[in-house]
Design an enzyme around this catalytic site. Structure first.
Site, mmCIF file in Angstrom:
data_model
loop_
_atom_site.group_PDB
_atom_site.id
_atom_site.type_symbol
_atom_site.label_atom_id
_atom_site.label_comp_id
_atom_site.label_asym_id
_atom_site.label_seq_id
_atom_site.Cartn_x
_atom_site.Cartn_y
_atom_site.Cartn_z
ATOM 1 N N LYS A 49 0.817 -1.186 0.000
ATOM 2 C CA LYS A 49 0.000 0.000 0.000
ATOM 3 C C LYS A 49 0.862 1.252 0.000
ATOM 4 C CE LYS A 49 -3.236 -2.445 2.991
ATOM 5 N NZ LYS A 49 -3.614 -2.582 4.421
ATOM 6 N N GLY A 50 2.138 1.100 0.367
ATOM 7 C CA GLY A 50 3.005 2.241 0.674
ATOM 8 C C GLY A 50 3.130 3.319 -0.379
ATOM 9 N N GLU A 104 7.559 2.581 -6.097
ATOM 10 C CA GLU A 104 7.744 2.009 -4.758
ATOM 11 C C GLU A 104 7.926 3.140 -3.753
ATOM 12 O OE1 GLU A 104 7.211 -0.062 -2.707
ATOM 13 O OE2 GLU A 104 8.740 -1.619 -2.486
ATOM 14 N N ASP A 105 7.579 2.888 -2.499
ATOM 15 C CA ASP A 105 7.763 3.903 -1.463
ATOM 16 C C ASP A 105 9.220 3.979 -1.016
ATOM 17 O OD1 ASP A 105 7.673 1.403 -0.191
ATOM 18 O OD2 ASP A 105 6.198 1.999 1.312
ATOM 19 N N ASP A 108 14.763 -0.791 0.860
ATOM 20 C CA ASP A 108 15.462 -0.977 2.127
ATOM 21 C C ASP A 108 16.487 -2.109 1.926
ATOM 22 O OD1 ASP A 108 15.639 -0.440 4.991
ATOM 23 O OD2 ASP A 108 14.495 -2.259 5.329
ATOM 24 N N LYS A 136 17.269 3.684 1.167
ATOM 25 C CA LYS A 136 18.136 3.549 2.342
ATOM 26 C C LYS A 136 19.309 2.647 1.959
ATOM 27 C CE LYS A 136 14.821 3.167 6.065
ATOM 28 N NZ LYS A 136 14.293 2.248 7.093
ATOM 29 N N PHE A 157 13.832 4.473 10.719
ATOM 30 C CA PHE A 157 12.528 3.981 10.300
ATOM 31 C C PHE A 157 11.580 5.163 10.134
ATOM 32 C CE2 PHE A 157 8.436 1.944 10.309
ATOM 33 C CZ PHE A 157 8.683 0.858 9.482
ATOM 34 N N VAL A 158 11.081 5.343 8.931
ATOM 35 C CA VAL A 158 10.269 6.522 8.625
ATOM 36 C C VAL A 158 8.817 6.161 8.330
ATOM 37 C CG1 VAL A 158 12.197 7.931 7.818
ATOM 38 C CG2 VAL A 158 11.024 6.432 6.200
ATOM 39 N N ASP A 164 4.031 3.277 6.454
ATOM 40 C CA ASP A 164 3.374 2.948 7.723
ATOM 41 C C ASP A 164 4.317 2.319 8.737
ATOM 42 O OD1 ASP A 164 3.622 0.377 6.320
ATOM 43 O OD2 ASP A 164 2.352 -0.401 7.933
ATOM 44 N N ARG A 170 0.159 6.402 7.744
ATOM 45 C CA ARG A 170 0.252 6.611 6.288
ATOM 46 C C ARG A 170 -0.285 7.978 5.878
ATOM 47 N NH1 ARG A 170 1.407 1.561 3.970
ATOM 48 N NH2 ARG A 170 0.422 -0.229 4.959
HETATM 49 P P1 IMP Z 1 12.840 -4.240 1.383
HETATM 50 O O1 IMP Z 1 12.285 -5.509 0.770
HETATM 51 O O2 IMP Z 1 13.621 -4.536 2.643
HETATM 52 O O3 IMP Z 1 13.615 -3.383 0.432
HETATM 53 O O4 IMP Z 1 11.644 -3.402 1.958
HETATM 54 C C1 IMP Z 1 10.641 -3.003 1.224
HETATM 55 C C2 IMP Z 1 9.421 -2.623 2.040
HETATM 56 O O5 IMP Z 1 9.625 -2.528 3.457
HETATM 57 C C3 IMP Z 1 9.015 -1.243 1.608
HETATM 58 O O6 IMP Z 1 8.222 -1.312 0.447
HETATM 59 C C4 IMP Z 1 8.266 -0.747 2.809
HETATM 60 O O7 IMP Z 1 6.915 -1.144 2.703
HETATM 61 C C5 IMP Z 1 8.918 -1.424 3.978
HETATM 62 N N1 IMP Z 1 9.858 -0.484 4.647
HETATM 63 C C6 IMP Z 1 11.200 -0.506 4.637
HETATM 64 N N2 IMP Z 1 11.728 0.494 5.350
HETATM 65 C C7 IMP Z 1 10.674 1.193 5.835
HETATM 66 C C8 IMP Z 1 10.557 2.387 6.656
HETATM 67 O O8 IMP Z 1 11.530 3.023 7.097
HETATM 68 N N3 IMP Z 1 9.289 2.775 6.935
HETATM 69 C C9 IMP Z 1 8.181 2.142 6.483
HETATM 70 N N4 IMP Z 1 8.243 1.046 5.693
HETATM 71 C C10 IMP Z 1 9.479 0.576 5.394
HETATM 72 MG MG MG Z 2 6.118 -1.300 0.411
#
Ligand code: IMP
Ligand code: MG
Length: 184
Positions: A49-50, A104-105, A108, A136, A157-158, A164, A170
């Site tokens: 949803k981000g 994408e939001d 990470d 990040k 963590f944002v 969210d 959100r």
């Molecule tokens: P990844 O697979 O670790 O790259 O993470 C992807 C998902 O984790 C993102 O699409 C977010 O939904 C969530 N996420 C990662 N870091 C944060 C954060 O700082 N705040 C909120 N959601 C996060």
């Molecule tokens: Mg996401």
């Protein structure tokens, strides 16, 4: 702890509403230039949803013929740590021959986007690119190419502007860092 305003949960505002507005407008223009000479339409795919707020603002800043769809993925893990195991929980229809832009939001660990990019590229699209509001880089576990990036941020963590924590925050109109006590 009694909090009336969602913003009371924040320790700091990292990116203000006006900074978001300015950068999203720039990204829209970068993306338009990146697809110069595009024959047909761009398929914009928001990751639920981000990305919903970012996508809503971004598509209004992209002066191209766009179609919009949404995809959702979940990873096994807790609310702040992703795991390497990704599962698509809402998919899009066929993309053969189409130019796809994933929205994408935040990237990470990179696990989610690595999986989604591979999956979509295996479906014979004309192209697949990625725009992420936030990056990040210090958290990366697998490399991911972000074609258009809004802001690089530190390992914090944002929340807000679509992002969210445990389903909340959100609706904040800016990007902020949660107070540590709000994790508990
Ligand atoms: P990844 O697979 O670790 O790259 O993470 C992807 C998902 O984790 C993102 O699409 C977010 O939904 C969530 N996420 C990662 N870091 C944060 C954060 O700082 N705040 C909120 N959601 C996060
Ligand atoms: Mg996401």
């Amino acid at each position: 702890m009694h909090m009336v305003s969602a913003a009371d949960a924040l320790q700091e505002i990292l990116i203000s509403e006006s900074e978001l507005r300015t950068r999203v407008t720039e990204l829209g223009e970068e993306i338009r230039r990146g697809y110069e000479g595009l024959d047909g339409r761009l398929l914009v795919v928001g990751m639920l949803k981000g990305s919903f707020i970012f996508l809503a603002d971004l598509v209004r800043a992209i002066d191209l013929h766009c179609e919009i769809d949404f995809m959702a993925a979940s990873s096994y893990g807790n609310s702040t740590e992703s795991s390497g195991q990704i599962r698509v929980t809402r998919d899009i229809k066929g993309i053969e021959g189409q130019h796809v832009l994933i929205v994408e939001d935040i990237v990470d660990s990179g696990y989610t986007m690595d999986y989604i990019l591979r999956l979509l590229r295996s479906r014979n699209p004309a192209s697949v690119k990625l725009v992420s509001l936030l990056d990040k880089p210090s958290r990366r576990r697998v490399p991911v190419q972000i074609d258009y990036c809004g802001f690089e941020i530190e390992d914090k963590f944002v929340v807000g502007y679509g992002l969210d924590f445990a389903g909340m925050y959100r609706n904040l109109p800016f990007i902020g860092v949660l107070k540590p006590e709000c994790y508990r």
